[in-house]
Design a protein around this motif. Sequence first.
Motif, PDB file in Angstrom:
ATOM      1  N   VAL A 270      49.506  55.946  -4.111  1.00  0.00           N
ATOM      2  CA  VAL A 270      48.918  55.973  -5.558  1.00  0.00           C
ATOM      3  C   VAL A 270      49.260  57.150  -6.002  1.00  0.00           C
ATOM      4  N   LEU A 271      50.174  57.155  -7.319  1.00  0.00           N
ATOM      5  CA  LEU A 271      51.024  58.214  -7.986  1.00  0.00           C
ATOM      6  C   LEU A 271      50.280  58.906  -9.258  1.00  0.00           C
ATOM      7  N   PRO A 272      49.421  59.833  -9.194  1.00  0.00           N
ATOM      8  CA  PRO A 272      49.116  60.449 -10.703  1.00  0.00           C
ATOM      9  C   PRO A 272      50.344  61.097 -11.428  1.00  0.00           C
ATOM     10  N   PHE A 273      50.430  60.910 -12.660  1.00  0.00           N
ATOM     11  CA  PHE A 273      51.547  61.650 -13.408  1.00  0.00           C
ATOM     12  C   PHE A 273      51.011  62.897 -13.905  1.00  0.00           C
ATOM     13  N   THR A 274      49.732  63.434 -13.875  1.00  0.00           N
ATOM     14  CA  THR A 274      49.499  64.697 -14.465  1.00  0.00           C
ATOM     15  C   THR A 274      48.086  65.257 -13.935  1.00  0.00           C
ATOM     16  N   ASN A 275      47.586  66.151 -14.199  1.00  0.00           N
ATOM     17  CA  ASN A 275      46.306  66.858 -13.630  1.00  0.00           C
ATOM     18  C   ASN A 275      45.516  67.157 -14.713  1.00  0.00           C
ATOM     19  N   ASN A 276      44.354  67.049 -14.938  1.00  0.00           N
ATOM     20  CA  ASN A 276      43.175  67.514 -15.758  1.00  0.00           C
ATOM     21  C   ASN A 276      43.116  69.201 -15.656  1.00  0.00           C
ATOM     22  N   TRP A 277      43.363  69.553 -14.421  1.00  0.00           N
ATOM     23  CA  TRP A 277      43.114  70.999 -14.006  1.00  0.00           C
ATOM     24  C   TRP A 277      44.718  71.815 -13.992  1.00  0.00           C
ATOM     25  N   SER A 278      44.475  72.922 -13.941  1.00  0.00           N
ATOM     26  CA  SER A 278      45.906  73.822 -14.108  1.00  0.00           C
ATOM     27  C   SER A 278      46.668  73.639 -12.810  1.00  0.00           C
TER      28      SER A 278
ATOM     29  N   LEU B 217      47.119  57.416 -14.510  1.00  0.00           N
ATOM     30  CA  LEU B 217      47.314  58.333 -15.730  1.00  0.00           C
ATOM     31  C   LEU B 217      47.035  59.675 -15.465  1.00  0.00           C
ATOM     32  N   CYS B 218      46.179  60.016 -14.823  1.00  0.00           N
ATOM     33  CA  CYS B 218      45.676  61.638 -14.610  1.00  0.00           C
ATOM     34  C   CYS B 218      44.595  61.654 -13.579  1.00  0.00           C
ATOM     35  N   ASN B 219      44.816  63.087 -12.798  1.00  0.00           N
ATOM     36  CA  ASN B 219      43.835  63.327 -11.763  1.00  0.00           C
ATOM     37  C   ASN B 219      42.533  63.898 -12.624  1.00  0.00           C
ATOM     38  N   GLU B 220      41.578  63.129 -12.658  1.00  0.00           N
ATOM     39  CA  GLU B 220      40.190  63.730 -13.306  1.00  0.00           C
ATOM     40  C   GLU B 220      40.275  64.020 -14.755  1.00  0.00           C
ATOM     41  N   PRO B 221      40.659  62.931 -15.683  1.00  0.00           N
ATOM     42  CA  PRO B 221      40.606  63.452 -16.985  1.00  0.00           C
ATOM     43  C   PRO B 221      39.196  63.490 -17.748  1.00  0.00           C
ATOM     44  N   ARG B 222      39.239  64.572 -18.464  1.00  0.00           N
ATOM     45  CA  ARG B 222      38.113  64.871 -18.961  1.00  0.00           C
ATOM     46  C   ARG B 222      38.341  65.383 -20.542  1.00  0.00           C
ATOM     47  N   CYS B 223      37.408  65.209 -21.218  1.00  0.00           N
ATOM     48  CA  CYS B 223      37.477  65.679 -22.701  1.00  0.00           C
ATOM     49  C   CYS B 223      36.262  66.246 -23.348  1.00  0.00           C
ATOM     50  N   GLN B 224      35.864  67.410 -22.728  1.00  0.00           N
ATOM     51  CA  GLN B 224      34.592  67.901 -22.993  1.00  0.00           C
ATOM     52  C   GLN B 224      34.143  68.098 -24.526  1.00  0.00           C
ATOM     53  N   GLY B 225      32.897  67.336 -24.682  1.00  0.00           N
ATOM     54  CA  GLY B 225      32.347  67.224 -25.742  1.00  0.00           C
ATOM     55  C   GLY B 225      32.927  66.004 -26.836  1.00  0.00           C
ATOM     56  N   CYS B 226      33.998  65.514 -26.553  1.00  0.00           N
ATOM     57  CA  CYS B 226      34.863  64.418 -27.473  1.00  0.00           C
ATOM     58  C   CYS B 226      33.717  63.144 -27.180  1.00  0.00           C
ATOM     59  N   ALA B 227      33.990  62.454 -28.254  1.00  0.00           N
ATOM     60  CA  ALA B 227      33.523  61.051 -28.225  1.00  0.00           C
ATOM     61  C   ALA B 227      34.337  60.107 -27.072  1.00  0.00           C
ATOM     62  N   THR B 228      33.659  59.314 -26.537  1.00  0.00           N
ATOM     63  CA  THR B 228      34.283  58.866 -25.118  1.00  0.00           C
ATOM     64  C   THR B 228      35.287  57.662 -25.659  1.00  0.00           C
ATOM     65  N   SER B 229      35.179  57.548 -27.014  1.00  0.00           N
ATOM     66  CA  SER B 229      36.649  56.693 -27.407  1.00  0.00           C
ATOM     67  C   SER B 229      37.621  57.274 -27.535  1.00  0.00           C
ATOM     68  N   VAL B 230      37.685  58.588 -27.195  1.00  0.00           N
ATOM     69  CA  VAL B 230      39.071  59.560 -27.198  1.00  0.00           C
ATOM     70  C   VAL B 230      39.924  59.075 -26.018  1.00  0.00           C
ATOM     71  N   ILE B 231      39.165  59.191 -24.829  1.00  0.00           N
ATOM     72  CA  ILE B 231      39.975  58.915 -23.722  1.00  0.00           C
ATOM     73  C   ILE B 231      40.193  57.236 -23.390  1.00  0.00           C
ATOM     74  N   THR B 232      39.101  56.610 -24.012  1.00  0.00           N
ATOM     75  CA  THR B 232      39.284  54.939 -23.567  1.00  0.00           C
ATOM     76  C   THR B 232      40.479  54.484 -24.260  1.00  0.00           C
ATOM     77  N   ASN B 233      40.697  55.301 -25.712  1.00  0.00           N
ATOM     78  CA  ASN B 233      41.831  54.738 -26.560  1.00  0.00           C
ATOM     79  C   ASN B 233      43.108  55.311 -25.753  1.00  0.00           C
ATOM     80  N   TRP B 234      43.003  56.540 -25.606  1.00  0.00           N
ATOM     81  CA  TRP B 234      44.457  57.054 -24.842  1.00  0.00           C
ATOM     82  C   TRP B 234      44.760  56.308 -23.529  1.00  0.00           C
TER      83      TRP B 234
END
Length: 388
Positions: free
Chosen positions: A142-150, A201-218
């Motif tokens: 399983v190969l993730p393309f990016t990380n939520n963290w730094s 897509l990403c290791n542990e994507p988060r969008c703090q305080g965003c509508a959940t539709s932001v990550i769902t659409n992305w």
Amino acid sequence: MKFLFVISLFLTSLTLASAAPSKPAAGLHQWSKRQTNTVSKPDGRLFNINGTTQYFAGTNAWWLSYLTSDQDVDTVMSEIAATQLKVVRVWAFGSVNSIPQAGTVYFQILNSTGSYLNTGADGLARLDAVVASAETHGIQLVLPFTNNWSDLGGIPSYNAAFGDNATSWYTSAPSQAAYRSYIEAIVNRYKNSSAIFAWELCNEPRCQGCATSVITNWAANTSSYIKSLDGAHMVTLGDEGWFAPADGIGDGSYAYGGDVGVDFTANLKIDTLDYGTFHLYPDSWGYNYTWGSTWIEEHDQVGSQIGKPVVLEEYGTPFPHNHTGTEAPWQTTVVNATQVAYDSFWQFATINLTSGSQYDVNSIWYNDTEYTVLARQHAADMLAKKVA
């Protein structure tokens, strides 16, 4: 897992020449012209690998693509294969904003003009070694393309290049263009390898305080793009499995409140995501360890309702806890009370390396007492589990 480097990236023992970065379109790797008949795919709530549908266990070894010795990579793969673990999750990302000092492994440079690849010996050649070894040992990746963290760049490195932040990244035109450029390069490099289990897509994507539709659409848009590049392999999100209030699950506390902008149920319904992922770290999230089995069962129930596989992609307990005492009950729940397709403990570790060590507080060390229970025995139990 938002891990901390407890050592330097175990790269100081070797000095490698830093290659000049190239645009992602430059050069095709050896896999690009090869075809494979080994493709993993969903089969109801489970997965079929090379014609066999079964339950199985896996592990995480993010650091494999940062080992500077091919022999060490082979050692790790042979130990994992000997344990009967079928899938390994390895970081396929490593971005910087300027060329680092010689000997530092990195895959991508991000600056205001775009995304550039390091295809040299201290770049994607390291990930090449992982893919080649996985093929040799019959391991799926399983190969993730990016990380939520730094850690190793992640989304923050895009933000540094393009002036975005943790929430705007998901809708930023320049960031998403650079991200897709990198996806295109990695997918085209390895899509004909027999070792690919899924793109993530990403290791542990988060969008703090965003509508959940932001990550769902992305997630819907990005997974559709990946499928346009490679319709043969699976795609998954890589999220921690947070529920939102609209799901009607849980008590509204942290894991169920939607505050981090993730809705597991909505995301699992995306047509171009083949399976769902969830993680489990009660100690970090403010829950007791027995709640872990509830978390597992809740995700299994959603998977059953939607009709897709779900995977306990990461789980762990930090020292000084007894890993077997806390994690074995979760494994028992997976085996005896759910149709979770596979689970992957965080993380595999071994002392049998020449180019350094890797570990964190959740590590399960090859062939120690905990490993016998949590890796060897559990892998055997999952393989022995009857497919309905």
